[in-house]
Design a protein around this motif. Structure first.
Motif, short mmCIF file in Angstrom:
data_model
loop_
_atom_site.label_atom_id
_atom_site.label_comp_id
_atom_site.label_asym_id
_atom_site.label_seq_id
_atom_site.Cartn_x
_atom_site.Cartn_y
_atom_site.Cartn_z
N VAL A 55 -7.34 0.95 -3.77
CA VAL A 55 -6.27 1.41 -2.99
C VAL A 55 -5.16 -0.10 -2.23
N ASN A 56 -6.82 -0.71 -2.04
CA ASN A 56 -5.91 -2.11 -0.93
C ASN A 56 -5.45 -3.11 -2.12
N THR A 57 -5.54 -2.75 -3.30
CA THR A 57 -5.10 -3.76 -4.61
C THR A 57 -3.37 -2.98 -4.57
N ILE A 58 -3.34 -1.98 -4.28
CA ILE A 58 -1.70 -1.21 -4.09
C ILE A 58 -1.25 -1.33 -2.83
N MET A 59 -2.14 -1.51 -2.31
CA MET A 59 -0.89 -1.88 -0.54
C MET A 59 -0.85 -3.43 -0.60
N GLU A 60 -1.58 -3.95 -0.87
CA GLU A 60 -1.29 -5.21 -0.80
C GLU A 60 0.38 -5.70 -2.35
N ILE A 61 0.28 -5.26 -3.48
CA ILE A 61 1.06 -5.14 -4.42
C ILE A 61 3.06 -4.74 -3.73
#
Length: 65
Positions: A55-61
């Motif tokens: 989720v954190n990776t997706i939010m950063e992208i």
């Protein structure tokens, strides 16, 4: 939940949409805000730490766009 024809959206089951509409009406919150809150809470659960990382990776992208 099923993937729609576009790559950036999904179609939720009718029962879920009805629940979301009801919850939105009762809390006077926008449906998008309710989904974001639920997504963040789910990601923070300790037993789903791998999900939280995704989720954190997706939010950063998404912030980069």
């Amino acid at each position: 939940m099923t993937k729609s024809d576009t790559t950036t959206s999904f179609r939720f089951d009718d029962d879920f949409i009805e629940l979301l509409n009801t919850w939105s009406f009762m809390t006077k919150k926008e449906k998008g805000a309710l989904l974001q809150d639920a997504f963040r809470e789910y990601a923070q659960l300790e037993h789903n730490s791998d999900v939280a990382q995704k989720v954190n990776t997706i939010m950063e992208i998404m912030k980069e766009d």
